[in-house]
Design a protein around this motif. Structure first.
Motif, PDB file in Angstrom:
ATOM      1  N   GLN A   3      28.960  48.280  46.148  1.00 34.95           N
ATOM      2  CA  GLN A   3      28.861  48.803  44.792  1.00 34.95           C
ATOM      3  C   GLN A   3      30.151  48.561  44.025  1.00 34.95           C
ATOM      4  O   GLN A   3      30.122  48.257  42.839  1.00 34.95           O
ATOM      5  CB  GLN A   3      28.506  50.296  44.809  1.00 34.95           C
ATOM      6  CG  GLN A   3      28.192  50.841  43.442  1.00 34.95           C
ATOM      7  CD  GLN A   3      27.055  50.096  42.738  1.00 34.95           C
ATOM      8  OE1 GLN A   3      26.079  49.689  43.347  1.00 34.95           O
ATOM      9  NE2 GLN A   3      27.202  49.893  41.441  1.00 34.95           N
ATOM     10  N   ASP A   4      31.297  48.696  44.696  1.00 36.34           N
ATOM     11  CA  ASP A   4      32.573  48.425  44.042  1.00 36.34           C
ATOM     12  C   ASP A   4      32.641  46.975  43.580  1.00 36.34           C
ATOM     13  O   ASP A   4      33.117  46.683  42.492  1.00 36.34           O
ATOM     14  CB  ASP A   4      33.740  48.721  44.981  1.00 36.34           C
ATOM     15  CG  ASP A   4      33.897  50.202  45.269  1.00 36.34           C
ATOM     16  OD1 ASP A   4      33.392  51.024  44.483  1.00 36.34           O
ATOM     17  OD2 ASP A   4      34.522  50.529  46.285  1.00 36.34           O
ATOM     18  N   ARG A   5      32.160  46.075  44.400  1.00 38.73           N
ATOM     19  CA  ARG A   5      32.169  44.653  44.051  1.00 38.73           C
ATOM     20  C   ARG A   5      31.235  44.391  42.875  1.00 38.73           C
ATOM     21  O   ARG A   5      31.573  43.667  41.946  1.00 38.73           O
ATOM     22  CB  ARG A   5      31.759  43.832  45.287  1.00 38.73           C
ATOM     23  CG  ARG A   5      31.765  42.331  45.133  1.00 38.73           C
ATOM     24  CD  ARG A   5      33.130  41.692  44.932  1.00 38.73           C
ATOM     25  NE  ARG A   5      34.123  41.966  45.917  1.00 38.73           N
ATOM     26  CZ  ARG A   5      34.524  41.147  46.874  1.00 38.73           C
ATOM     27  NH1 ARG A   5      33.984  39.969  46.991  1.00 38.73           N
ATOM     28  NH2 ARG A   5      35.463  41.494  47.711  1.00 38.73           N
ATOM     29  N   THR A   7      30.392  46.538  40.574  1.00 36.39           N
ATOM     30  CA  THR A   7      31.023  47.122  39.393  1.00 36.39           C
ATOM     31  C   THR A   7      32.113  46.204  38.863  1.00 36.39           C
ATOM     32  O   THR A   7      32.227  45.991  37.651  1.00 36.39           O
ATOM     33  CB  THR A   7      31.597  48.517  39.726  1.00 36.39           C
ATOM     34  OG1 THR A   7      30.525  49.360  40.166  1.00 36.39           O
ATOM     35  CG2 THR A   7      32.272  49.150  38.527  1.00 36.39           C
ATOM     36  N   LEU A   8      32.903  45.650  39.754  1.00 38.31           N
ATOM     37  CA  LEU A   8      33.949  44.702  39.364  1.00 38.31           C
ATOM     38  C   LEU A   8      33.342  43.488  38.666  1.00 38.31           C
ATOM     39  O   LEU A   8      33.837  43.043  37.624  1.00 38.31           O
ATOM     40  CB  LEU A   8      34.743  44.269  40.601  1.00 38.31           C
ATOM     41  CG  LEU A   8      35.897  43.304  40.381  1.00 38.31           C
ATOM     42  CD1 LEU A   8      36.973  43.930  39.511  1.00 38.31           C
ATOM     43  CD2 LEU A   8      36.479  42.889  41.735  1.00 38.31           C
ATOM     44  N   ILE A   9      32.255  42.974  39.198  1.00 42.27           N
ATOM     45  CA  ILE A   9      31.561  41.825  38.597  1.00 42.27           C
ATOM     46  C   ILE A   9      30.998  42.211  37.229  1.00 42.27           C
ATOM     47  O   ILE A   9      31.135  41.458  36.256  1.00 42.27           O
ATOM     48  CB  ILE A   9      30.465  41.304  39.550  1.00 42.27           C
ATOM     49  CG1 ILE A   9      31.116  40.620  40.760  1.00 42.27           C
ATOM     50  CG2 ILE A   9      29.506  40.361  38.839  1.00 42.27           C
ATOM     51  CD1 ILE A   9      30.160  40.319  41.904  1.00 42.27           C
ATOM     52  N   ALA A  10      30.368  43.358  37.150  1.00 39.55           N
ATOM     53  CA  ALA A  10      29.794  43.809  35.873  1.00 39.55           C
ATOM     54  C   ALA A  10      30.877  44.000  34.820  1.00 39.55           C
ATOM     55  O   ALA A  10      30.717  43.571  33.668  1.00 39.55           O
ATOM     56  CB  ALA A  10      29.008  45.104  36.080  1.00 39.55           C
ATOM     57  N   ASP A  11      31.985  44.619  35.205  1.00 41.04           N
ATOM     58  CA  ASP A  11      33.086  44.823  34.260  1.00 41.04           C
ATOM     59  C   ASP A  11      33.665  43.486  33.798  1.00 41.04           C
ATOM     60  O   ASP A  11      34.001  43.328  32.621  1.00 41.04           O
ATOM     61  CB  ASP A  11      34.173  45.703  34.867  1.00 41.04           C
ATOM     62  CG  ASP A  11      33.751  47.160  34.997  1.00 41.04           C
ATOM     63  OD1 ASP A  11      32.759  47.572  34.348  1.00 41.04           O
ATOM     64  OD2 ASP A  11      34.414  47.892  35.751  1.00 41.04           O
ATOM     65  N   GLU A  33      37.546  35.875  36.136  1.00 44.87           N
ATOM     66  CA  GLU A  33      37.909  37.093  35.395  1.00 44.87           C
ATOM     67  C   GLU A  33      38.125  38.271  36.344  1.00 44.87           C
ATOM     68  O   GLU A  33      39.026  39.082  36.142  1.00 44.87           O
ATOM     69  CB  GLU A  33      36.823  37.432  34.374  1.00 44.87           C
ATOM     70  CG  GLU A  33      37.053  38.670  33.567  1.00 44.87           C
ATOM     71  CD  GLU A  33      38.122  38.536  32.501  1.00 44.87           C
ATOM     72  OE1 GLU A  33      38.672  39.574  32.099  1.00 44.87           O
ATOM     73  OE2 GLU A  33      38.418  37.403  32.066  1.00 44.87           O
ATOM     74  N   ALA A  34      37.296  38.356  37.367  1.00 44.21           N
ATOM     75  CA  ALA A  34      37.371  39.470  38.320  1.00 44.21           C
ATOM     76  C   ALA A  34      38.402  39.235  39.421  1.00 44.21           C
ATOM     77  O   ALA A  34      38.676  40.139  40.209  1.00 44.21           O
ATOM     78  CB  ALA A  34      35.995  39.710  38.943  1.00 44.21           C
ATOM     79  N   GLY A  35      38.948  38.024  39.491  1.00 45.45           N
ATOM     80  CA  GLY A  35      39.898  37.707  40.552  1.00 45.45           C
ATOM     81  C   GLY A  35      39.244  37.594  41.911  1.00 45.45           C
ATOM     82  O   GLY A  35      39.854  37.893  42.936  1.00 45.45           O
ATOM     83  N   LEU A  36      38.001  37.133  41.905  1.00 48.35           N
ATOM     84  CA  LEU A  36      37.232  36.999  43.149  1.00 48.35           C
ATOM     85  C   LEU A  36      37.163  35.538  43.579  1.00 48.35           C
ATOM     86  O   LEU A  36      37.260  34.636  42.741  1.00 48.35           O
ATOM     87  CB  LEU A  36      35.808  37.528  42.940  1.00 48.35           C
ATOM     88  CG  LEU A  36      35.687  39.015  42.627  1.00 48.35           C
ATOM     89  CD1 LEU A  36      34.249  39.355  42.244  1.00 48.35           C
ATOM     90  CD2 LEU A  36      36.128  39.835  43.836  1.00 48.35           C
ATOM     91  N   ALA A  55      25.330  43.459  33.956  1.00 52.55           N
ATOM     92  CA  ALA A  55      26.254  43.771  32.864  1.00 52.55           C
ATOM     93  C   ALA A  55      25.644  44.795  31.907  1.00 52.55           C
ATOM     94  O   ALA A  55      26.327  45.743  31.477  1.00 52.55           O
ATOM     95  CB  ALA A  55      26.641  42.496  32.113  1.00 52.55           C
ATOM     96  N   LEU A  56      24.382  44.621  31.586  1.00 54.12           N
ATOM     97  CA  LEU A  56      23.713  45.552  30.669  1.00 54.12           C
ATOM     98  C   LEU A  56      23.632  46.950  31.282  1.00 54.12           C
ATOM     99  O   LEU A  56      23.902  47.951  30.606  1.00 54.12           O
ATOM    100  CB  LEU A  56      22.322  45.033  30.304  1.00 54.12           C
ATOM    101  CG  LEU A  56      21.495  45.899  29.358  1.00 54.12           C
ATOM    102  CD1 LEU A  56      22.233  46.169  28.059  1.00 54.12           C
ATOM    103  CD2 LEU A  56      20.151  45.239  29.086  1.00 54.12           C
ATOM    104  N   GLN A  57      23.271  47.027  32.548  1.00 51.39           N
ATOM    105  CA  GLN A  57      23.194  48.335  33.221  1.00 51.39           C
ATOM    106  C   GLN A  57      24.560  49.018  33.233  1.00 51.39           C
ATOM    107  O   GLN A  57      24.671  50.219  32.975  1.00 51.39           O
ATOM    108  CB  GLN A  57      22.677  48.169  34.661  1.00 51.39           C
ATOM    109  CG  GLN A  57      21.248  47.716  34.757  1.00 51.39           C
ATOM    110  CD  GLN A  57      20.257  48.854  34.534  1.00 51.39           C
ATOM    111  OE1 GLN A  57      20.586  49.919  34.038  1.00 51.39           O
ATOM    112  NE2 GLN A  57      19.017  48.619  34.896  1.00 51.39           N
ATOM    113  N   ARG A  58      25.599  48.257  33.519  1.00 53.44           N
ATOM    114  CA  ARG A  58      26.956  48.820  33.574  1.00 53.44           C
ATOM    115  C   ARG A  58      27.402  49.267  32.179  1.00 53.44           C
ATOM    116  O   ARG A  58      27.973  50.353  32.024  1.00 53.44           O
ATOM    117  CB  ARG A  58      27.922  47.786  34.158  1.00 53.44           C
ATOM    118  CG  ARG A  58      29.378  48.181  34.129  1.00 53.44           C
ATOM    119  CD  ARG A  58      29.685  49.324  35.053  1.00 53.44           C
ATOM    120  NE  ARG A  58      31.128  49.545  35.073  1.00 53.44           N
ATOM    121  CZ  ARG A  58      31.701  50.679  35.383  1.00 53.44           C
ATOM    122  NH1 ARG A  58      30.964  51.704  35.759  1.00 53.44           N
ATOM    123  NH2 ARG A  58      32.996  50.787  35.365  1.00 53.44           N
TER     124      ARG A  58
END
Length: 188
Positions: A3-5, A7-11, A33-36, A55-58
């Motif tokens: 979930q953290d990943r 969220t990071l992707i969505a942000d 952008e996420a540094g992944l 992205a929309l859900q976040r």
């Protein structure tokens, strides 16, 4: 951890939508952008639609969390139409703040994308109902006449303020002008 990943992707996707627009939203750009590591976004979001959905859900969750914090303020022992106007003006000013400009732009990028993608439109419609319910509850709590008729107008007006700010950058109406228009919608 997963979930953290996500969220990071969505942000990161929201940040890209806000800075580069829908054309700049690619899996590879989100990874950067996420540094992944390259391919991370593709692992969680196989398609562009999956990425947009996330992205929309976040984005909706972020906005709704702020609205729910506002709703907690509305549970005060005394709550008047003036208190509601103060709260609404604060919410609009907060969403218009420079710190949230990227998220504001991303909001309307997502709205436009949803206008062409039924699955995104359905998600947006579901979340919009939460905003309408929150507006209705706040209007009822403040004792405003005809809250069922005013709630949709209020949500549309706030979207209009926000869209105008995206369009005009720093030339949008002042907080006092927002408050005056909100007063006309809420009180009449």
């Amino acid at each position: 951890m997963e979930q953290d990943r996500k969220t990071l992707i969505a942000d990161a996707a929201i940040a890209l939508l806000g800075s580069a627009g829908a054309r700049g939203l690619t899996h590879r750009a989100v990874d950067a952008e996420a540094g992944l590591p390259t391919g991370s976004t593709s692992f969680y979001c196989r398609s562009r639609l999956d990425l947009l959905r996330l992205a929309l859900q976040r984005h909706a969750a972020l906005d709704l969390a702020e609205v729910m914090q506002d709703a907690e303020r509305a549970q005060q022992a005394t709550w008047t139409a003036q208190d509601l106007l103060d709260l609404l003006a604060h919410r609009v000013d907060d969403w218009l703040s420079p710190a949230k400009r990227g998220r504001l732009v991303a909001r309307f990028e997502l709205f436009l994308l949803a206008s062409r993608e039924p699955e995104l439109a359905a998600i947006l419609d579901t979340h919009r109902q939460h905003f309408l319910q929150a507006a209705l509850a706040a209007l009822q709590r403040a004792g405003v006449a005809r809250p069922e008729a005013i709630a949709p107008l209020l949500v549309m007006a706030i979207d209009g303020f926000l869209l105008d700010r995206v369009r005009t950058h720093d030339q949008a109406p002042s907080s006092a002008q927002h408050r005056e228009l909100l007063h006309k919608i809420v009180v009449g």
